[in-house]
Design an enzyme around this catalytic site. Structure first.
Site: not given
Ligand SMILES: NC(=O)c1ccc[n+]([C@@H]2O[C@H](COP(=O)([O-])OP(=O)(O)OC[C@H]3O[C@@H](n4cnc5c(N)ncnc54)[C@H](O)[C@@H]3O)[C@@H](O)[C@H]2O)c1
Length: 415
Positions: A260
């Site tokens: 992030c």
């Molecule tokens: N990881 C963190 O600590 C954190 C914390 C706060 C906010 N965020 C934000 O939250 C969001 C998600 O982060 P994350 O770390 O969970 O991401 P991640 O990459 O771990 O997971 C994203 C998931 O979305 C799926 N995906 C992609 N395209 C898709 C679609 N069209 N339909 C359905 N599923 C689909 C992927 O297969 C994956 O499983 C991002 O914007 C990130 O910046 C992350």
């Protein structure tokens, strides 16, 4: 409440598991069929403290079939928002997922609230997501609701953070949407801010940018302290008595990484530049963080020549308690070590499988073998590194492990 969660990564899966534990009926939608299968077997595809236990207790259904969202009261959008090569935030997954939601909702008459949890640049929900949702003639605020409620969880502590939120930011298109989201969180105890969509989006990216500033600031002070033989950590401790400063994110070292902070900072810089504003402070944070990643190598070169040397890495994950290596400091260091002709041997308790996808060519070994290398770099502050025997070794410590000072040659990154 029936909740569909689109994207089952760190944010979506944790939210889904926790909401199911709290009594909601949860369906996870993900395009990754392997991930879906693992979740349907009651297991977590990612490492998060407490997550496997919850998934073993509750029923969370996962599917690749978007049609399953039709009956949902609320749809959480939790797909990834990585950055493109130019540093701008890629909306590819958000757009694709929103289009798939629209297709799945066609024909359905029910009212849903779509809640954007993914981190997005201000203006995205209004300018990109809502126009896609309205393509079929349905109107936001009338036929469906929209909220933007950013997620603040910390990887490694995500379950705890979800269950004990520090705040709830409810960016709402209209009052009805916000009320529905607040109802979902009615049993949580935290400060709540109701605001508009773009302010909610900005609160998230501004919070992350502020945290990166604290880290880069203390690293800068640390680099100066090292030259003056002053203990940076004692300086930070003294500063932290001032509650305007606080003690968090003041551990000097080799900088921040992860999924992030770096990408959100870059995306904010690019957005500002696109609008004709030069965000000097933000640019300098990024620049100094990149320099700081290579500090261990500068220090190491004072003691040995890297060509042909066996360099052991302790830690590959971007921080302890996670298997996530996205933008990890280890990536920068391994790249530079390989360029210099070093032989890299690495150990991490959880992140080897993920790191191997990026660097299949280095040796992944047991911790004892790392300790037998010509020099050791401490990259991640895993608990188990605190008790290793460093006597007789050359150690460059990026994370302030007290016992590492017993090394024959010891250098701290900023101390
Ligand atoms: N990881 C963190 O600590 C954190 C914390 C706060 C906010 N965020 C934000 O939250 C969001 C998600 O982060 P994350 O770390 O969970 O991401 P991640 O990459 O771990 O997971 C994203 C998931 O979305 C799926 N995906 C992609 N395209 C898709 C679609 N069209 N339909 C359905 N599923 C689909 C992927 O297969 C994956 O499983 C991002 O914007 C990130 O910046 C992350």
């Amino acid at each position: 409440m029936r909740i569909s969660i689109v994207g089952s990564g760190y944010v979506g899966l944790v939210a889904g598991a926790c909401l199911a534990k709290l009594g909601s009926e949860v369906t996870l939608i993900d395009t990754d069929s392997e991930r879906v299968e693992v979740v349907n077997n009651g297991l977590s595809p990612i490492h998060e403290d407490g997550l496997n236990e919850i998934l073993g207790q509750v029923h969370v259904r996962a599917t690749t079939d978007y049609r399953q969202i039709v009956d949902a009261d609320m749809i959480f959008l939790c797909v990834g928002t990585p950055i493109d090569e130019d540093g701008s935030m890629s909306l590819e997954h958000i757009i694709r997922a929103t289009e798939q939601i629209v297709t799945a909702m066609e024909g359905g008459k029910g009212y849903h609230v779509i809640v954007v949890k993914s981190t997005v640049i201000p203006g995205t929900t209004e300018g990109v997501i809502i126009p896609i949702l309205e393509r079929t003639g349905r109107k936001a605020g009338r036929d469906f609701g929209v909220c933007m409620s950013p997620e603040f969880l910390r990887e490694g502590k995500a379950v705890y953070d979800f269950m004990n939120p520090m705040r709830l930011i409810v960016g709402e298109f209209d009052k009805r949407s916000g009320d529905a989201l607040l109802d979902l969180y009615r049993n949580f105890n935290m400060p709540v801010l109701r605001t508009n969509l773009r302010t909610a989006e900005m609160i998230k990216v501004a919070s992350n940018a502020f945290l990166t500033m604290k880290v880069s600031f203390i690293n800068e002070i640390g680099n100066i302290c090292k030259q003056l033989s002053i203990d940076t950590y004692e300086v930070a401790k003294g500063m932290a008595f001032d509650d305007r400063i606080g003690s968090k994110f003041l551990d000097a070292g080799i900088g921040f990484g992860g999924s992030c902070l770096p990408k959100d900072l870059r995306a904010l810089i690019v957005k500002a530049r696109q609008m004709g504003y030069e965000p000097g402070i933000l640019e300098e944070i990024l620049h100094s963080n990149e320099k700081q990643a290579l500090k261990p190598l500068q220090l190491l070169k004072k003691h040995i020549s890297l060509e042909g040397a066996r360099i052991g890495l302790l830690g590959l994950a971007f921080k302890p308690e996670t298997d996530d290596v996205r933008d990890s400091r280890a990536i920068w260091i391994v790249q530079a070590l390989l360029q210099e002709g070093a032989v890299v041997k690495a150990y991490d308790p959880l992140a080897v499988a993920n790191f191997k996808k990026l660097f299949p060519q280095i040796d992944y070994v047991a911790v004892e073998e790392v300790l037998n290398c010509d020099a050791i770099l401490i990259i991640t502050e895993w608990e188990e590194f605190k008790d290793l025997d460093y006597t007789g070794k050359i150690v460059i410590d990026g994370r302030r492990i007290p016992k590492a000072r017993e090394a024959r040659i010891y250098e701290g990154a900023c101390w």
